[in-house]
Design a protein around this motif. Structure first.
Motif, short mmCIF file in Angstrom:
data_model
loop_
_atom_site.label_atom_id
_atom_site.label_comp_id
_atom_site.label_asym_id
_atom_site.label_seq_id
_atom_site.Cartn_x
_atom_site.Cartn_y
_atom_site.Cartn_z
N THR A 97 8.09 0.83 -5.26
CA THR A 97 9.49 0.62 -5.57
C THR A 97 9.97 1.45 -6.76
N VAL A 98 9.06 2.17 -7.38
CA VAL A 98 9.46 3.03 -8.49
C VAL A 98 9.25 4.48 -8.09
N LEU A 99 9.94 5.35 -8.82
CA LEU A 99 9.83 6.76 -8.51
C LEU A 99 8.51 7.33 -9.02
N PHE A 100 7.95 8.20 -8.23
CA PHE A 100 6.87 9.02 -8.76
C PHE A 100 7.46 10.02 -9.75
N ASN A 101 6.81 10.18 -10.88
CA ASN A 101 7.29 11.17 -11.84
C ASN A 101 7.17 12.58 -11.27
N VAL A 102 6.11 12.83 -10.52
CA VAL A 102 5.89 14.13 -9.92
C VAL A 102 5.58 13.95 -8.44
N MET A 103 6.20 14.77 -7.62
CA MET A 103 5.84 14.88 -6.20
C MET A 103 5.76 16.37 -5.88
N GLY A 104 4.93 16.69 -4.93
CA GLY A 104 4.81 18.10 -4.61
C GLY A 104 4.01 18.36 -3.36
N TRP A 105 3.67 19.62 -3.20
CA TRP A 105 2.98 20.08 -2.00
C TRP A 105 1.79 20.96 -2.37
N TYR A 106 0.70 20.73 -1.68
CA TYR A 106 -0.45 21.62 -1.67
C TYR A 106 -0.60 22.14 -0.25
N ARG A 107 -1.40 23.18 -0.10
CA ARG A 107 -1.75 23.65 1.23
C ARG A 107 -3.21 24.11 1.24
N PRO A 154 0.91 12.07 -7.96
CA PRO A 154 0.00 11.40 -8.89
C PRO A 154 0.70 10.28 -9.63
N ARG A 155 -0.04 9.24 -9.93
CA ARG A 155 0.53 8.13 -10.69
C ARG A 155 -0.59 7.35 -11.36
N PHE A 156 -0.57 7.35 -12.68
CA PHE A 156 -1.52 6.58 -13.48
C PHE A 156 -2.96 6.83 -13.05
N GLY A 157 -3.32 8.08 -12.96
CA GLY A 157 -4.69 8.44 -12.69
C GLY A 157 -5.09 8.42 -11.23
N THR A 158 -4.19 7.99 -10.37
CA THR A 158 -4.45 7.99 -8.93
C THR A 158 -3.59 9.06 -8.28
N VAL A 159 -4.18 9.83 -7.37
CA VAL A 159 -3.40 10.83 -6.64
C VAL A 159 -3.28 10.37 -5.19
N TYR A 160 -2.07 10.24 -4.75
CA TYR A 160 -1.80 9.85 -3.37
C TYR A 160 -1.55 11.11 -2.56
N TRP A 161 -2.10 11.13 -1.35
CA TRP A 161 -1.96 12.29 -0.46
C TRP A 161 -1.37 11.87 0.86
N GLY A 162 -0.60 12.76 1.45
CA GLY A 162 -0.17 12.56 2.81
C GLY A 162 -1.28 12.97 3.76
N GLN A 163 -1.02 12.78 5.05
CA GLN A 163 -2.04 13.06 6.05
C GLN A 163 -2.14 14.54 6.38
N GLN A 200 0.85 -1.18 0.00
CA GLN A 200 0.00 0.00 0.00
C GLN A 200 0.89 1.24 0.00
N VAL A 201 0.61 2.14 -0.93
CA VAL A 201 1.41 3.34 -1.04
C VAL A 201 1.02 4.33 0.06
N GLN A 202 2.01 4.87 0.72
CA GLN A 202 1.78 5.89 1.75
C GLN A 202 2.75 7.03 1.57
N LEU A 203 2.25 8.22 1.84
CA LEU A 203 3.09 9.41 1.89
C LEU A 203 3.06 9.91 3.33
N VAL A 204 4.22 9.99 3.95
CA VAL A 204 4.30 10.37 5.35
C VAL A 204 5.06 11.68 5.47
N GLU A 205 4.38 12.68 6.01
CA GLU A 205 4.95 14.01 6.13
C GLU A 205 5.48 14.26 7.54
N SER A 206 6.41 15.17 7.62
CA SER A 206 6.91 15.62 8.92
C SER A 206 7.48 17.02 8.76
N GLY A 207 7.65 17.70 9.89
CA GLY A 207 8.35 18.99 9.85
C GLY A 207 7.51 20.21 10.08
#
Length: 115
Positions: A28-38, A98-107, A1-8
């Motif tokens: 196990t593969v890189l996301f082509n794009v990673m970023g931040w929203y607020r 985002p990856r293949f039509g799915t957007v993963y979000w951190g908490q 299961q893909v998870q994005l865990v934020e800190s800081g």
């Protein structure tokens, strides 16, 4: 299961700095794009910055010159260095990928800038 865990996140005075981190796991593969929203109270979620695996970056006009996004591909981690913080930067910051039509979000991580 893909998870994005934020800190800081945290509380800082105006003019101060914070560094956010977002580590991806379960993939196990890189996301082509990673970023931040607020998202600030009572406002829509807005894009802050993005970083592609090729090294391209994009920033919201409101943070240009103050925020810097970077990425450690070996760790599948993205960072957001925030300098010269302003009270209007107060928001919950969300990492996204985002990856293949799915957007993963951190908490989400709260950033509060006092005047």
């Amino acid at each position: 299961q893909v998870q994005l865990v934020e800190s800081g996140g945290g509380l800082v005075q105006a003019g101060g700095s914070l560094r956010l981190s977002c580590a991806a796991s379960g993939i196990t593969v890189l996301f082509n794009v990673m970023g931040w929203y607020r998202q600030a109270p009572g406002k829509n979620r807005e894009l802050v910055a993005t970083y592609t695996s090729g090294g391209s970056t994009n920033y919201a006009d409101s943070v240009k010159g103050r925020f810097t996004i970077s990425r450690d591909n070996a760790k599948n981690t993205v960072y957001l260095q925030m300098n010269s913080l302003k009270p209007e930067d107060t928001a919950v910051y969300y990492c996204y990928a985002p990856r293949f039509g799915t957007v993963y979000w951190g908490q989400g991580t709260q950033v509060t800038v006092s005047s």
